[in-house]
Each structure stands twice: as structure tokens, then as C-alpha cells.
Design an enzyme around this catalytic site. Structure first.
Site, PDB file in Angstrom:
ATOM      1  N   ARG A  91     -21.102  39.448 -13.997  1.00 21.18           N
ATOM      2  CA  ARG A  91     -21.900  39.892 -12.844  1.00 21.18           C
ATOM      3  C   ARG A  91     -22.431  38.702 -12.056  1.00 21.18           C
ATOM      4  O   ARG A  91     -22.482  38.726 -10.827  1.00 21.18           O
ATOM      5  CB  ARG A  91     -23.051  40.803 -13.274  1.00 21.18           C
ATOM      6  CG  ARG A  91     -22.595  42.156 -13.746  1.00 21.18           C
ATOM      7  CD  ARG A  91     -21.910  42.937 -12.610  1.00 21.18           C
ATOM      8  NE  ARG A  91     -21.320  44.145 -13.112  1.00 21.18           N
ATOM      9  CZ  ARG A  91     -20.023  44.441 -13.077  1.00 21.18           C
ATOM     10  NH1 ARG A  91     -19.176  43.617 -12.530  1.00 21.18           N
ATOM     11  NH2 ARG A  91     -19.580  45.565 -13.563  1.00 21.18           N
ATOM     12  N   GLU A  94     -19.577  37.478 -10.193  1.00 17.84           N
ATOM     13  CA  GLU A  94     -19.344  38.381  -9.077  1.00 17.84           C
ATOM     14  C   GLU A  94     -20.310  38.095  -7.922  1.00 17.84           C
ATOM     15  O   GLU A  94     -19.912  38.118  -6.755  1.00 17.84           O
ATOM     16  CB  GLU A  94     -19.515  39.834  -9.548  1.00 17.84           C
ATOM     17  CG  GLU A  94     -19.273  40.865  -8.474  1.00 17.84           C
ATOM     18  CD  GLU A  94     -19.463  42.275  -8.995  1.00 17.84           C
ATOM     19  OE1 GLU A  94     -18.708  43.151  -8.542  1.00 17.84           O
ATOM     20  OE2 GLU A  94     -20.366  42.510  -9.829  1.00 17.84           O
ATOM     21  N   SER A 117     -27.771  20.256  -5.743  1.00 15.28           N
ATOM     22  CA  SER A 117     -27.576  19.554  -6.998  1.00 15.28           C
ATOM     23  C   SER A 117     -27.755  20.492  -8.188  1.00 15.28           C
ATOM     24  O   SER A 117     -28.651  21.333  -8.201  1.00 15.28           O
ATOM     25  CB  SER A 117     -28.588  18.412  -7.109  1.00 15.28           C
ATOM     26  OG  SER A 117     -28.476  17.783  -8.369  1.00 15.28           O
TER      27      SER A 117
END
Length: 150
Positions: A91, A94, A117
């Protein structure tokens, strides 16, 4: 000879069996729960003192070899496959796949051409109560690093 992956499995199994919280280990180590968890999962190296403190907090008497493994600068990247299969990690993957270009565009609009960073970086994971179901809040805080011209 123990591998770093085997040591991580030992730490996680012991922590789980003994119902120890990452935040309690972090308090003993003197770092955030996010940093300490990443370190004990093999993604950040600890100092000798931090490694001993983690072992004491976990109730594990680490061998010299295990302390040395915890102190070794790791090969970073903890996913066993190119596309994660664990549902929670997938997830997050995603989110980056769907919103990554949006995040990039908005960061570049605000800061210019550069990156965030992951070295000069902090992370905070917390729970936010919600009547429809508690929410996960993840804050990633990284220094902006502009690309330099030369």
C-alpha cells in the site's frame, strides 16, 4: 556464523514473544522508535553502546559477533522482491506509484529542481483517533537537496 537477516529474525521473534514495544527499546537506545526499529531491522548501523542498550532492553545478551553485526553499515533496501508482496508495504508502494508524480511536481514547484534527503531525514508514525476507524499518520521530513549546476 550468524547473518544480519538471522539476527533480525531473532530480535523480532524475541520482541514478539516477550511483548516488548519498539518504543521501549528506543527509549533505552536514546533514539526515536522509527530510527531504532529501522536499525534493529537491519537498515541503520548502531554504535556499540546503542547495540548493548538495545540488547538489554530486549533482554537479549548479544554475542560480540551480533554486536558487530549491529554496528556494521548495512546494505540498505529491505524488500525481498522488486514489487512488495506484503499488503502493508504494498500500500505504501501504491501511494508512491499513484501520487509520486504529484509529490514530485509539488516539491519541485515549492523548492525547485532537487530531491528530499533520506539521510538528513526523520520519520514519525502515529495513531490518530477517528470515529470511522483510527487513522495512520506518517510524516516524512527530509532536507531538500537542490541539484547543483557546474
Amino acid at each position: 556464523m550468524t547473518t544480519r537477516a538471522e539476527l533480525t529474525e531473532k530480535i523480532v521473534a524475541h520482541k514478539t514473544f516477550n511483548d516488548i514495544k519498539w518504543s521501549d527499546v528506543a527509549a533505552a537506545v536514546g533514539q526515536s522508535k522509527e530510527w531504532t526499529t529501522a536499525a534493529l531491522m537491519g537498515q541503520i548501523s548502531l554504535s556499540k553502546e546503542q547495540a548493548y542498550a538495545a540488547g538489554n532492553a530486549l533482554g537479549l545478551n548479544f554475542s560480540d559477533e551480533e554486536i558487530a553485526l549491529l554496528m556494521t553499515v548495512p546494505y540498505r533496501g529491505s524488500l525481498p522482491t522488486a514489487v512488495p508482496t506484503d499488503p502493508l508495504i504494498y500500500r505504501l508502494y501504491e501511494v508512491v506509484n499513484v501520487y509520486g508524480t504529484t509529490m514530485k511536481a509539488l516539491i519541485e514547484e515549492e523548492f525547485g529542481d532537487g530531491i528530499m534527503s533520506a539521510i538528513d531525514f526523520t520519520m514519525d508514525i502515529s495513531r490518530k483517533a477517528d470515529p470511522k476507524g483510527d487513522r495512520v499518520t506518517i510524516v516524512l521530513d527530509g532536507k531538500f537537496l537542490p541539484y547543483k549546476m557546474y
